[in-house]
Each structure stands twice: as C-alpha cells, then as structure tokens.
Design an enzyme around this catalytic site. Structure first.
Site, PDB file in Angstrom:
ATOM      1  N   GLU A 476       2.095  -3.325   4.445  1.00  0.00           N
ATOM      2  CA  GLU A 476       0.624  -3.262   4.383  1.00  0.00           C
ATOM      3  C   GLU A 476       0.038  -3.398   2.980  1.00  0.00           C
ATOM      4  OE1 GLU A 476      -0.386   0.343   6.418  1.00  0.00           O
ATOM      5  OE2 GLU A 476      -0.077  -0.550   8.392  1.00  0.00           O
ATOM      6  N   GLN A 589       6.868  -1.553   2.474  1.00  0.00           N
ATOM      7  CA  GLN A 589       7.973  -1.231   3.377  1.00  0.00           C
ATOM      8  C   GLN A 589       8.648  -2.537   3.772  1.00  0.00           C
ATOM      9  OE1 GLN A 589       4.406  -0.123   5.664  1.00  0.00           O
ATOM     10  NE2 GLN A 589       5.832   0.044   7.376  1.00  0.00           N
TER      11      GLN A 589
HETATM   12  C1  BGC Z   1       2.440   2.396   7.501  1.00  0.00           C
HETATM   13  C2  BGC Z   1       2.426   1.879   8.922  1.00  0.00           C
HETATM   14  C3  BGC Z   1       2.467   3.060   9.860  1.00  0.00           C
HETATM   15  C4  BGC Z   1       1.345   4.043   9.573  1.00  0.00           C
HETATM   16  C5  BGC Z   1       1.437   5.291  10.405  1.00  0.00           C
HETATM   17  C6  BGC Z   1       1.258   3.346   7.315  1.00  0.00           C
HETATM   18  O1  BGC Z   1       1.273   3.874   6.029  1.00  0.00           O
HETATM   19  O2  BGC Z   1       2.358   1.334   6.581  1.00  0.00           O
HETATM   20  O3  BGC Z   1       3.522   1.028   9.138  1.00  0.00           O
HETATM   21  O4  BGC Z   1       2.372   2.614  11.171  1.00  0.00           O
HETATM   22  O5  BGC Z   1       1.397   4.428   8.230  1.00  0.00           O
HETATM   23  O6  BGC Z   1       2.587   5.999  10.096  1.00  0.00           O
END
Ligand code: BGC
Length: 740
Positions: A476, A589
């Site tokens: 993200e 990630q």
């Molecule tokens: C992560 C997502 C995850 C979400 C909830 C975010 O910080 O990047 O992959 O689904 O947190 O845990």
C-alpha cells in the site's frame, strides 16, 4: 501456589500504567462470541475498556460503522474498611497477572497496602465460557492480612459504555433486586437489542448486608460484610448476554439463562469450559522444543485466533484486530481469508466454513459495490462489516498532523480482495472436499467475482491485451498504479478457475449448473468472454531476468538504500511522507513475493530467487505492514535461507507481545497471528498440498530440537512430529509423520 507455566502462560510481574493499553490487548479473553480487553475490574484513567460482541455494529461518522463497546460486565468496586481499592493509591507490594492460554483463564494476584496501612491480598480470576458462550464470570478472593474491618462490593452493569467517547446505546429498561440485575439496551442506529443479566454472590462467615441500587442505566448490586485479619471471602459475578441477533427476546433469554445457572456458577461452568479448550488445543496445538520464546508466541497467536473465531454464527467474520481493540473498528479485510483462514481450514474446518459463509451472506453488498462503481458481478469491499457494503473511510486525519485529512483510496481501488475470497474458497474446498459448500454457496461467489473481473478489465488496443489500471496492490505504499502483477495474476486466476468450476458443475451436477445459469443469467457467451479476458491479461514478467515488475514503471521509481537509514524506529511512510514513499521502490509488504507464495506454480526456482533477491532488501520489514514478515519467512524457507526465515518469523511472532509497531494497544494484529501459524506449518514445517495430497519438506531453524503440529486433510486429522536431525534435504524425512 503453582507457578504459571512459561510454555502456556503470559505473565506480567509488575503493574505498568505506562504500558496499560498494550497489556489490555495482550490480556484479552474471549470465546468466539465476545471478547473483553484486559482492563482491571476497578477501572483506571486512560484505560481502553471494551467488550466487543460479534456482529454488534452500529453507525458512526467517517468510518461508517463500528463494533459497539457493549455495557461493561467487569465493573467491580471494592471498599476495604472504607478505603477504595485502587492501585494508584497506597502501595503495590506484589503484583502478578497471568493469562493461561490452555483455558483462557486470566488471573491477577495483588498485595496492596492502603493509604491507611491496611494490607490486603486480592486474587482475581475471570473467563468467558467457551462451552456456554453467553456467560462470562469473574471472582475475587479478598484476604485482609493485618486488620479486621468491612468489605463492601459494588457490582454493576454499566450501560454508559461508549467507544472512546462515542455513545452507541440507548436505554430500554433495567431492574436490580434479590441479588440479581438486568439491563436492556439498544444500539442507536442499527437497532440491535442487547440484554445483560447479572448475579453477585458472596460467601462469608459474618452477616452479609445486601442492597440493590437502581441507578439509571447502571443497575448495581451491593454487598457488605465484616472480615477478621487472615479470613477470606470469595465474590462471584456472573453475567449473561443475549442480543437480538441471537433471539427475538434477548431480555427473556438472558434472565432465563441466568436463572438456570447454579449459584455460585463457577465450578459447574468451569469444567465444560476447560474441556472445550482441551479439545480445541488437541486439534491445533503447535509444539516447539528448543525455543521458549517462539513456543509461547505461537501459542499466543493461536489463542488470539481461537478466541475471535465465531463458532455458532456464520454471519460474522474476524476483523483485522480480532475483537481485541478499537483499531479498524471491527472491520474485516483480506487479512481473514489469506492470513487467518488457513489455520481454521486446516485445523477446524467448521469455523472456516462459518467465516466463508459470512462472505456468501454478504454477496449482495458486494454486488451493490460493483454496480455503484459501474461494474458487473460482485466486488467485495476492502473493509467489510455487517452487510458487505464498503465501509473503508474515505478521509481520515493524517497520522503525523491530525489537523490535516488524508484521502484513503483502498476502498476505491484495492480490488484484489474479491479474488482472495475465491482463493480461500478453493483452499477450503481442496482441504476438506466439502463439495456441498461449493455447490450451494462457493460457486455463486466465484461466478459473480469472475464477472466483476471481466467487466473491470480494460482492453489495450495498442498491445492487444487486457489491463487493470488505477489499482493498489498488497503493497500500500504505492497507489494509483497500473498493471499490478498481483492483481492481474489473480484476475486471471479467478476467471480461469470460475470456468473450471463451471465445467465441473455441468459435468457432475448439471441440475445445479442449470440453477446458476438461470439465477445469475449465465450464458455460454459470457463464459467465452471470461476465457478471452483470462487469456489476454497482461502479466509483467521478464523471461530474461526472471523478474516480475510489481506494476508499470516500478523499476523507474527511486531506489532507496534501506540499510543506510538504520537504525530507525519509524516506517518509511513516516520518514518520506505518503507521497514521498509512493515515489520510491520501498514496499510496505511483500507484493510480488506474496503472489509467489499464493501461486507457487507461477515462478520457477530461478525466477523465485531473482524476485526474492530484488524485493527483499526493498521491503520495510520492521515498520511496514504486520502482514509482511510471516510471508517473507515462508519465502525465505522455500529458498533454504533458514537464518533469514527465522529473523522474519520472530518479527511476526513478536508483533503484539513486544508491541513492535507501538500500536498493539489498538488490538491484536490478527493477520500476523495467522501468518505465524502459516510460517511454522508451511514454512519451517514445509507442509504443502498438491493434486496427490500433502507432503512435508521440513526446514527447521537449527536450534529447534523438535516441531510438532496438527492439521486436518480431507476429514483426517494428522499429527506431524519433526525431530530436528540437523540440516534438511529437500526430501521428506521418513520418521517425520504420524498419522492419527
Ligand atoms: C495493510 C493491509 C491490511 C490492513 C489491515 C494495512 O496496513 O497494508 O494489507 O489489510 O492493514 O490489517
């Protein structure tokens, strides 16, 4: 007194108000119906007091809906010879708190000297019954050591419970008399009724005075008795909850249920509770010899998953922070299907079925989302709650400057979630052989999601291929990207598997295939179109180097030497800012490696190695997403990098226990907990499944003496026992399996 077993108990030996929120999360108890954070009965300033009950969502500004903190069952005020028992005053002479993961019993022993110098031993215990999920119990034994005097107890149900200032409950009724009380409330917008019925009992050699205070929205039972030095009394508070999600008359149900419990209730509720826990652990315990920290961390992770897992309810799922904190408001992400669900699929398939059914029941929400965005079929929400409609907030305050707002795009364009649900369905189907579920629920999800992908694909005339523009992949730190390899590969995977599923249906269950054709208006031409899209989806793979480019133009972004920024204690996004991080190659990630994990057939050994070597040094392992380290550990295992694997694994294992990111106070990182199980079983244990069944290629860390774990395959339970014989070859070891 027995010392807490370090392989099973999380123990705290001092009272640490500075780490209050963190320890409240760690000492959460629950039973799959509700969870209660590890706050103290007597209450303290700045605590994050909460009990969350699955499915009790209510509307709230900005984040749409959240799990409502329900009226508090823990509350217990203790007056010792007229002085309030409160650790902020007087002196704490001894403190020990322990959570026994074997049975979810939370205990606290405190020796406290009051401001007047009276010393009292207080021994608290609490559990949320796993055998009788509506019942929660606490008891406290009080022993004055150097004085004789009165003990006064106030035990209420506090209907003023709020979500950090936001109130969800309106009062409907209450009563307090004859040793018991009840409170009836309703959430303001979602109109979910909740009834709590409670009873207080006390054994004492002296006379007991009883009072009932019918304080509005806070009915309270009061007991007063006299104690001599060295004499003890035991107080029990039992609270029963029902909601209108359980029954149309929750108040009657709660009162009746309470009336049927023996008085006191502890002993008769404790035994079946403990037996249920024993059964749970028999199906899923993991034993690690030679690494006490890993051992307790793994059990802690599994415990967290078990206490959040809905056993009787298929209309709820496990939120990213389980039921243990306010973080993410109880919303459900891909964390459930990809990180937590495998643990259930392979150890307790009935729970996995419930979790997948939640997505089936919310299919209409996903259909609404697809329609609202101009697509066909079902587009699952990035964040989901009661109805399956999108509940990701659009704007939130900036993490560094709360006077500024940040636009959150995940709800708009992080679209891989829909494929993840199909992936989890397939995994469940393969592991269990539960055709019935696929026939009657899974297939509909699959077809509708395939439809979504086909309508979301964009035709690139110049290159004669389908592309996906303006998305966010798993990583993200990068948003608004085109052709994220993960997303494109999973769009193709879903379409291909939907077609396979359809042909399996027509061959084996033509009547059901016909029902779907009618219900969903599925025509051969549409399946042909899926085939066409699947064949022509662009996948950014370079056969020369074996590298997959994470998205269009990724390799052109600024390369940052993460080593040069060490030591650091913040995420790359905090250091460079949201836009700044977006311009670099740093990942929050694993993205390409996540793809390689889920679809291993996509990459050969050379390509896996190339992508691992490229993306690993560019990932923000410690302060990026908590979802990353366990996956990174598994991929390192696959490449035989045991030391790297162990380092990543411990990062995941410590996520909450050591509060690595400083936000464990908001709740357990459920995905990390699920990832820890996968890293042990699929990584070090080397369990993998293919069309011939399951295989083991163990790769234990060198200092582990033995690894034992359970899993279920096609209805058969297996216990795998892997003694560590030193360096492993890629062949399964003959003495390593025991089939039950
Ligand atoms: C992560 C997502 C995850 C979400 C909830 C975010 O910080 O990047 O992959 O689904 O947190 O845990």
């Amino acid at each position: 007194m027995q010392l807490p077993d370090p392989a099973w108990c999380i123990t705290q030996n001092s009272w640490e108000p500075a780490h209050q929120r963190h320890s409240e999360t760690i000492f959460t108890i629950g039973n799959g119906y509700l969870s209660t954070r590890g706050v103290f009965e007597e209450g303290y300033p700045r605590e994050s007091r909460a009990t969350f009950l699955h499915g009790v969502f209510d509307d709230v500004p900005i984040v749409f809906t959240e799990l409502a903190n329900i009226p508090d069952w823990l509350e217990l005020t203790i007056l010792l010879d007229g002085e309030h028992y409160c650790l902020n005053m007087g002196e704490v002479l001894f403190f020990e708190r322990s959570l026994d993961l074997r049975n979810g019993l939370l205990t606290r022993r405190v020796r406290w000297r009051s401001p007047q110098g009276n010393i009292t031993l207080l021994e608290f215990e609490r559990f949320a019954s796993l055998a009788d999920s509506h019942s929660t119990l606490l008891r406290v034994k009080i022993t004055p050591e150097n004085y004789s005097g009165t003990v006064e107890i106030h035990a209420g149900i506090n209907g003023e419970a709020d979500n950090e200032g936001y109130k969800h409950w309106e009062w409907l009724g209450q009563a307090a008399h004859n040793g018991s009380l009840w409170l009836h409330t309703r959430t303001r917008a979602s109109q979910i009724e909740l009834a709590a019925a409670a009873r207080l009992s006390l054994k004492s050699q002296s006379d007991i005075q009883m009072e009932s205070w019918n304080v509005h929205n806070h009915p309270t039972l009061v007991r007063r008795t006299a104690l001599r030095a060295g004499e003890s009394i035991e107080i029990e508070k039992v609270v029963v909850y029902y909601t209108s999600r359980d029954t149309s008359h929750p108040l009657d149900a709660a009162r009746q249920h309470l009336a049927e419990l023996p008085n006191p209730a502890w002993d008769s509720l404790w035994r079946p509770h403990q037996e249920n826990w024993e059964k749970e652990w028999q199906t899923c315990d993991v034993e690690i010899e030679g690494d006490p920290e890993a051992q307790i961390a793994v059990r802690f992770s599994l415990f967290q998953l078990l206490i959040a897992a809905p056993r009787q309810d298929e209309h709820v799922s496990i939120g990213a922070k389980t039921l243990s904190g306010y973080g993410y408001r109880g919303h459900v992400f891909w964390d459930t299907e990809i990180f937590m669900l495998p643990f259930f699929t392979y150890t307790q398939p009935a729970i996995a079925r419930n979790l997948l059914s939640y997505r089936y029941h919310n299919l209409d929400g996903a259909r609404r989302k697809a329609r609202a965005n101009g697509f066909e079929g079902a587009q699952y929400p990035w964040e989901s709650a009661a109805t399956g409609d999108e509940v990701t907030p659009t704007w939130v305050p900036h993490f560094a400057d709360r006077t500024k707002m940040v636009r959150i795009w995940t709800g708009d364009i992080e679209i891989h979630i829909s494929a993840m649900i199909c992936y989890a369905l397939c995994q469940y189907w393969k592991a269990t052989g539960d055709d019935h579920f696929i026939l009657h629920r899974g297939a509909e999800i699959f077809f509708e999601v395939a439809r979504f992908w086909a309508s979301r694909a964009e035709w690139n005339k110049e290159h004669s291929r389908y592309e996906f523009h303006d998305v966010i992949g798993p990583d993200e730190y990068h948003d608004h990207v085109d052709n994220n390899a993960f997303t494109n590969a999973f769009a193709r995977w879903t379409l291909q598997n939907a077609i396979r599923l359809y042909s399996w249906l027509t061959r084996n269950h033509p009547d059901i295939a016909a029902t779907y054709c009618e219900k969903l208006h599925l025509m051969p031409a549409e399946l042909q179109q899926w085939q066409d899209v699947a064949e022509k989806i662009y996948f950014p793979y370079d056969p020369q180097t074996g590298l997959i480019e994470q998205f269009d133009g990724y390799f052109q972004r600024r390369d940052v030497d993460l080593q040069a920024l060490e030591p650091r204690s913040e995420s790359i996004q905090s250091i460079f800012g949201i836009e700044g991080a977006n311009l670099t190659q740093v990942l929050k990630q694993p993205d390409v490696l996540m793809l390689a994990y889920l679809l291993p057939e996509l990459l050969d050994e050379r390509s896996l190695q190339a992508n691992y070597d490229y993306y690993t040094p560019r990932t923000d392992h410690t302060y990026g997403s908590s979802l990353g380290p366990s996956i990174q550990a598994i991929m390192a295992c696959r490449l035989g990098k045991q030391e790297d694997a162990y380092e990543h694994f411990m990062r995941a294992a410590r996520a909450d226990l050591r509060d690595v990111r400083g936000n464990a106070g908001d709740g357990i990182h459920g995905a990390s907990a699920g990832g820890v199980w996968q890293a042990v079983v699929f990584g070090f244990g080397g369990l993998h499944m293919d069309q011939h069944g399951w295989h083991i290629v163990p790769r234990l860390p060198s200092h582990w003496k033995r690894l034992k774990f359970h899993f279920t395959w096609r209805g058969h339970p297996y216990l795998i026992d892997l003694p560590n014989h030193g360096p492993f070859s890629s062949e399964a070891q003959d003495d390593s399996r025991v089939s039950l």
